[in-house]
Every structure is written in structure tokens, then in C-alpha cells.
Design a protein around this motif. Structure first.
Motif, short mmCIF file in Angstrom:
data_model
loop_
_atom_site.label_atom_id
_atom_site.label_comp_id
_atom_site.label_asym_id
_atom_site.label_seq_id
_atom_site.Cartn_x
_atom_site.Cartn_y
_atom_site.Cartn_z
N TRP A 258 51.76 78.07 35.81
CA TRP A 258 50.38 77.77 36.23
C TRP A 258 50.13 78.11 37.69
O TRP A 258 49.03 78.57 38.04
N THR B 97 48.11 81.86 38.08
CA THR B 97 46.69 81.49 38.21
C THR B 97 46.43 80.98 39.62
O THR B 97 47.36 80.74 40.41
N ASN B 98 45.16 80.78 39.93
CA ASN B 98 44.77 80.21 41.21
C ASN B 98 44.56 78.71 41.09
O ASN B 98 43.65 78.13 41.68
N LEU B 99 45.41 78.05 40.30
CA LEU B 99 45.23 76.63 40.04
C LEU B 99 45.15 75.79 41.32
O LEU B 99 44.28 74.92 41.42
N GLY C 23 43.90 76.53 44.12
CA GLY C 23 42.55 76.72 44.64
C GLY C 23 41.51 76.02 43.78
O GLY C 23 40.60 75.36 44.28
N TYR C 24 41.65 76.14 42.45
CA TYR C 24 40.72 75.47 41.56
C TYR C 24 40.77 73.95 41.73
O TYR C 24 39.78 73.25 41.58
N ALA C 25 41.95 73.44 42.03
CA ALA C 25 42.15 71.98 42.09
C ALA C 25 41.56 71.36 43.35
O ALA C 25 41.40 70.13 43.40
N ARG C 26 41.25 72.17 44.35
CA ARG C 26 40.80 71.61 45.63
C ARG C 26 39.58 70.72 45.49
O ARG C 26 39.42 69.75 46.22
N GLY C 27 38.71 71.04 44.56
CA GLY C 27 37.47 70.29 44.44
C GLY C 27 37.57 69.03 43.60
O GLY C 27 36.56 68.35 43.40
N TYR C 28 38.77 68.73 43.12
CA TYR C 28 38.92 67.60 42.21
C TYR C 28 39.90 66.58 42.78
O TYR C 28 40.97 66.94 43.25
#
Length: 206
Positions: A48, A52-54, A56-61
Motif C-alpha cells: 500500500w 500507492t500514495n496512501l 498522502g491520501y491519509a493526511r486529511g483523515y
């Protein structure tokens, strides 16, 4: 972070997992919900963050994301080898370890599970088998009929041997015990986790 932990339900071997913590984890005292994210067939737990850019995606959560190792075990206790109890590892080893070492919301409402392909099967299967542990489950191109497979669209003797090692022969009761299409019948509608399914229109797993 990469973490290694002992896995009593995998014969005592040491197993790795990756974990993403919220940006304010070190400076806060709050507890966070956890997403368990399962990799697909032939991959391993680093997939993962490698493919993927997980992060980066996770930063907002504001949540913890745990990516465990599952080898090619379909997140199921092996029919052929009791030392490869991948389901028990995740449910009885990993979740208690994460809840014991990190500030998690250690309840059903604070725990979700998702996965890709083999991991999509694992996520839905585990959420239906343990609805008291997961409030939501997501399958991305999930191999949801894995426990029903007799052979792939392209016959592969090695894959067939793997499937029968995990699930037993086609008439084995072990298959029904790990079949999401059977498991969902046993969960009262009010107790079912939220379920999200996504798959491409031309994916053979459809």
C-alpha cells in the motif's frame, strides 16, 4: 512506521505490518479510529505504501491505518496447515496488539476494514464473521467468491493447490465457514457492518 510483532497464531513467527498515524498523534492525547487495510494476492504488507500514495491520501483523515501481512493465505485459517491461521492472527493477535500499543478507539464503532482483491475478500469475510468488531467494510476488486472457486478462468494447477490448501476440497465445510455469501445470512440486518463494494466492469472477479 514499520512494526514487527510475534504472532502466536502463526506458529510464533515474527510478522510485520505498516502503520500510518495521524499528523497530530504525538502531540495529542486523543484516541483515533482504525482502518485495517489488507493487501492482495502475491503482495505483502508494504504494497500500500510502495505502490500507492496512501500516506498522502491519509493526511486529511484523523485515523490510524494498519496494513498487515497476509501472505497468500486469504486471511483465512489454513485447512491444510494449522500453523498458518491468518484469520486468527488478524483477529486474536494483531487487533489486540494495535489496541494495546496505540491510542485507538477500541470498539466496533472505531474500527473498519478494507482490502484489494484477496484483501477485499478478507475484509468482507472478516467483517461478516466478526460483526461485533467492525462497523464498516470495503472491498476493492474483491475476490468475494474465493471460498467457492473450483478453478480460475485460466486453469492454474499451482493456484488450485493453494486454494485447496486454504479452503479444503470443494465439498469441505471449511469453505462454507469462510464464504461471505453464507456468512451474511447469519448476521441480523441490524448487526451488519456498512458494506462498500467497488469493481471494474471488465474485471474477471466481477
Amino acid at each position: 512506521e514499520t512494526v514487527e510483532m510475534p504472532a502466536p497464531h502463526l506458529g510464533g513467527m515474527t510478522v510485520g505490518f505498516n502503520i500510518i498515524l495521524p499528523r497530530d498523534y504525538a502531540t495529542s492525547a486523543r484516541r483515533y479510529p482504525v482502518l485495517y487495510l489488507l493487501h492482495g494476492y502475491t503482495d505483502h504488507y508494504p504494497a500500500w505504501v510502495s505502490y500507492t500514495n496512501l500516506p498522502g491520501y491519509a493526511r486529511g483523515y484523523e485515523q490510524i491505518i494498519v496494513m498487515p501481512e497476509g501472505d497468500n493465505g486469504f486471511y483465512t485459517n489454513s485447512y491444510a496447515d494449522p500453523q498458518l491461521a491468518w484469520e486468527d492472527f488478524l483477529i486474536l493477535d494483531l487487533i489486540p496488539y494495535v489496541d494495546g500499543h496505540y491510542r485507538t478507539v477500541g470498539s466496533r464503532e472505531g474500527r473498519a476494514i478494507a482490502g484489494l482483491s484477496m484483501g477485499g475478500y478478507g475484509a468482507i469475510k472478516l467483517a461478516l464473521k466478526y460483526p461485533h468488531l467492525f462497523s464498516a467494510a470495503a472491498s476493492l476488486s474483491g475476490a468475494l467468491a474465493a471460498a467457492r472457486w473450483r478453478q480460475r478462468p485460466i486453469p492454474d494447477p499451482q493456484f488450485q493447490k493453494l486454494i485447496e490448501g486454504v479452503f479444503g476440497a470443494p465439498d469441505s465445510p471449511h469453505r462454507a465457514r469462510n464464504d461471505p455469501f453464507e456468512l451474511i445470512k447469519k448476521v441480523a440486518p441490524a448487526d451488519r457492518p456498512q458494506i462498500y463494494l467497488s469493481i471494474g466492469a471488465e474485471d474477471f472477479l466481477l
